[in-house]
Structure formats: C-alpha cells, structure tokens
Enzyme design. Sequence first.
Site, PDB file in Angstrom:
ATOM      1  CG  ASP A  10      -1.850   1.212   1.260  1.00 26.55           C
ATOM      2  OD1 ASP A  10      -2.358   1.606   0.191  1.00 26.55           O
ATOM      3  OD2 ASP A  10      -2.077   1.788   2.338  1.00 26.55           O
ATOM      4  CB  SER A  11       0.147   4.801  -0.623  1.00 25.35           C
ATOM      5  OG  SER A  11      -0.943   4.910   0.276  1.00 25.35           O
ATOM      6  CE1 TYR A  42       2.704   5.986  -3.109  1.00 26.32           C
ATOM      7  CE2 TYR A  42       1.631   4.254  -4.355  1.00 26.32           C
ATOM      8  CZ  TYR A  42       2.739   4.737  -3.694  1.00 26.32           C
ATOM      9  OH  TYR A  42       3.879   3.950  -3.632  1.00 26.32           O
ATOM     10  N   GLY A  43      -3.137   9.270  -3.430  1.00 29.21           N
ATOM     11  CA  GLY A  43      -4.453   9.510  -4.045  1.00 29.21           C
ATOM     12  C   GLY A  43      -4.676  10.802  -4.795  1.00 29.21           C
ATOM     13  CB  CYS A  73      -3.236   0.527  -2.452  1.00 28.88           C
ATOM     14  SG  CYS A  73      -3.269   2.251  -2.949  1.00 28.88           S
ATOM     15  CG  ASN A  74      -9.692   0.671  -2.681  1.00 26.16           C
ATOM     16  OD1 ASN A  74     -10.647   0.024  -3.070  1.00 26.16           O
ATOM     17  ND2 ASN A  74      -9.284   0.636  -1.425  1.00 26.16           N
ATOM     18  CB  THR A  75      -4.991   4.838  -5.064  1.00 22.63           C
ATOM     19  OG1 THR A  75      -5.874   5.369  -4.079  1.00 22.63           O
ATOM     20  CG2 THR A  75      -4.528   5.924  -5.980  1.00 22.63           C
ATOM     21  CB  CYS A 176      -9.483   5.028   0.446  1.00 22.29           C
ATOM     22  SG  CYS A 176      -7.847   5.469   1.101  1.00 22.29           S
ATOM     23  CB  THR A 177      -6.943   0.199   2.534  1.00 21.96           C
ATOM     24  OG1 THR A 177      -5.802   0.845   1.929  1.00 21.96           O
ATOM     25  CG2 THR A 177      -7.453  -0.875   1.604  1.00 21.96           C
ATOM     26  CG  HIS A 178      -4.794   5.428   4.228  1.00 19.08           C
ATOM     27  ND1 HIS A 178      -4.277   4.737   3.160  1.00 19.08           N
ATOM     28  CD2 HIS A 178      -3.735   5.961   4.899  1.00 19.08           C
ATOM     29  CE1 HIS A 178      -2.947   4.858   3.175  1.00 19.08           C
ATOM     30  NE2 HIS A 178      -2.600   5.591   4.218  1.00 19.08           N
TER      31      HIS A 178
HETATM   32  N1  DGL Z   1      -4.883   3.302   0.909  1.00 18.11           N
HETATM   33  C1  DGL Z   1      -4.945   3.668  -0.441  1.00 18.11           C
HETATM   34  C2  DGL Z   1      -6.244   3.338  -1.110  1.00 18.11           C
HETATM   35  O1  DGL Z   1      -6.846   2.337  -0.763  1.00 18.11           O
HETATM   36  C3  DGL Z   1      -4.279   4.951  -0.876  1.00 18.11           C
HETATM   37  C4  DGL Z   1      -4.531   6.200  -0.125  1.00 18.11           C
HETATM   38  C5  DGL Z   1      -3.553   7.270  -0.587  1.00 18.11           C
HETATM   39  O2  DGL Z   1      -2.353   6.985  -0.590  1.00 18.11           O
HETATM   40  O3  DGL Z   1      -4.005   8.360  -0.983  1.00 18.11           O
HETATM   41  O4  DGL Z   1      -6.686   4.002  -2.005  1.00 18.11           O
END
Ligand code: DGL
Length: 244
Positions: A10-11, A42-43, A73-75, A176-178
Amino acid sequence: MTENYIVFFDSGVGGVTVLRECVKRYPTEKYLYYGDNENAPYGNRSKEEITGLAKRAFEEIACMRVRAVVIACNTVTAECVDALRKIYSFPIVGIEPAIKPAAVCGGKVLLLATRATLESERVKRLIAANACNAEITVYSPENLAGDVERNIENLDNIRLSSHLPKGEFDSVVLGCTHYIYLREKIASYYKCRVFDGNAGTVDHLGKILNICSKNDEKTEQNEPYFYGKSKKVNQKAYLILKRL
Ligand code: DGL
C-alpha cells in the site's frame, strides 16, 4: 504452507487493515508488509506518478521471496494493476471498492475514495455497472488518507465533519483502505451500513492460492514481517489494529 511470502503493498498504513483480515483468516501463512510511507498519500497524484511509484516498489518486492502480492490499495489497483500484471508472473490480487454489495441493497450509496481512484476508468466502469441498482454519489475527501497516515496513533484527532460531505445515505462504501481505520466512526456519522473491499480481497486471495480458512481460535498466528523504512509506522498501525 510454503516458505515464500504473501506480500501486502500500500502507499502507507491503509493496507494493514487488509493484512489484519488476512492474518485472522489464514493465520499460518507467511506475510510481509510493504508500505511506501515516504511517498504517501498517493491519491491526489497523477496516474503516471502512481504507476511510477508502484513500479518502483514492485521492483523491490520482486527481489523478495514472493508467493503472491496483494495490492491493498484501491488507488494503485484502479490505476495500474493491469500494467503490473503484464510485468510479473507471480499472482497479483487487487482491491476494489465494494460497490456491488452496497448497490444490491438499493437506495442511496455514497462512495468515498481518493481522487485518482474516482477518476480511473476501472472504477468508472464499476460504478456504471452498478448504477441500475442504486443512486451512487461519489466523493473524494482530499486530505483524509494523509490525515490518517499522520495521525495513526491518534485517530481521535481526525474531525470527520471537515472531510466528509453532508447528506443522508443508505450505505457508505469505503473505497480507500486508509478510511477503514475510521469505519465505526463513519458508520455513526451517517448512521448507516458501511461496506469495504477487504473481505472480498481476502476471499479471492484464498481461492487463487488454495488456502483454507482456519477459524480455530487456538491456531497460532504467524507474525507479519514489516519491510523497509516504513517498518516503524506500519508496525504501530498493526498494533493499533490488533487492539481493536
Ligand atoms: N490506501 C490507499 C487506497 O486504498 C491509498 C490512499 C492514498 O495513498 O491516498 O486508495
């Protein structure tokens, strides 16, 4: 069980939520977590930047003993899972927003995800495919992933009202996993059901690697190994999750 690792990428700290679900379901597998905390979030970056960062991380990951990689990470999944699959021969499992299970329940669905995820062709297609079942509103809380990343030890510092749109919804999808660290808070904020893609991702991983779930409480868990400079932050996240 093989001696090779199932690597989670993940990011930053978000993917630890997926890792946790996986460790609970398949406790005897070997796990390695790679969070690119130095470059998170990353988003809000462009597709080119995200692809470049993910490729760089995968070059390091590919040097490890890899059994499979879970892009938690969805992104990254939305922007470049196909490009990564073309380069590497090990299995790569991605995560996608759980729009389908939310949409089949009908009503008004709020999808929360990063800007890059919402702008990706992959997720636009996913939304279009489910739009006949529910009214889907999309929203990108621009600074929420970064806020979680910075406040992983003090999540109570995060004020949801400054990140989330107002409105009444029948369900919210955490794309988003965060955001999953705030799952309970988001559920009480909107007073509705909350969906995320973690369980689906873990199911899929189990299927492709042919791993059986072990629900037996007594099975000892293999402690994941945290890789690289981000080790400290990610380990903290893991400890926080363990307490939940
Ligand atoms: N946790 C990530 C996701 O699921 C990325 C969040 C990020 O880095 O902006 O999208």
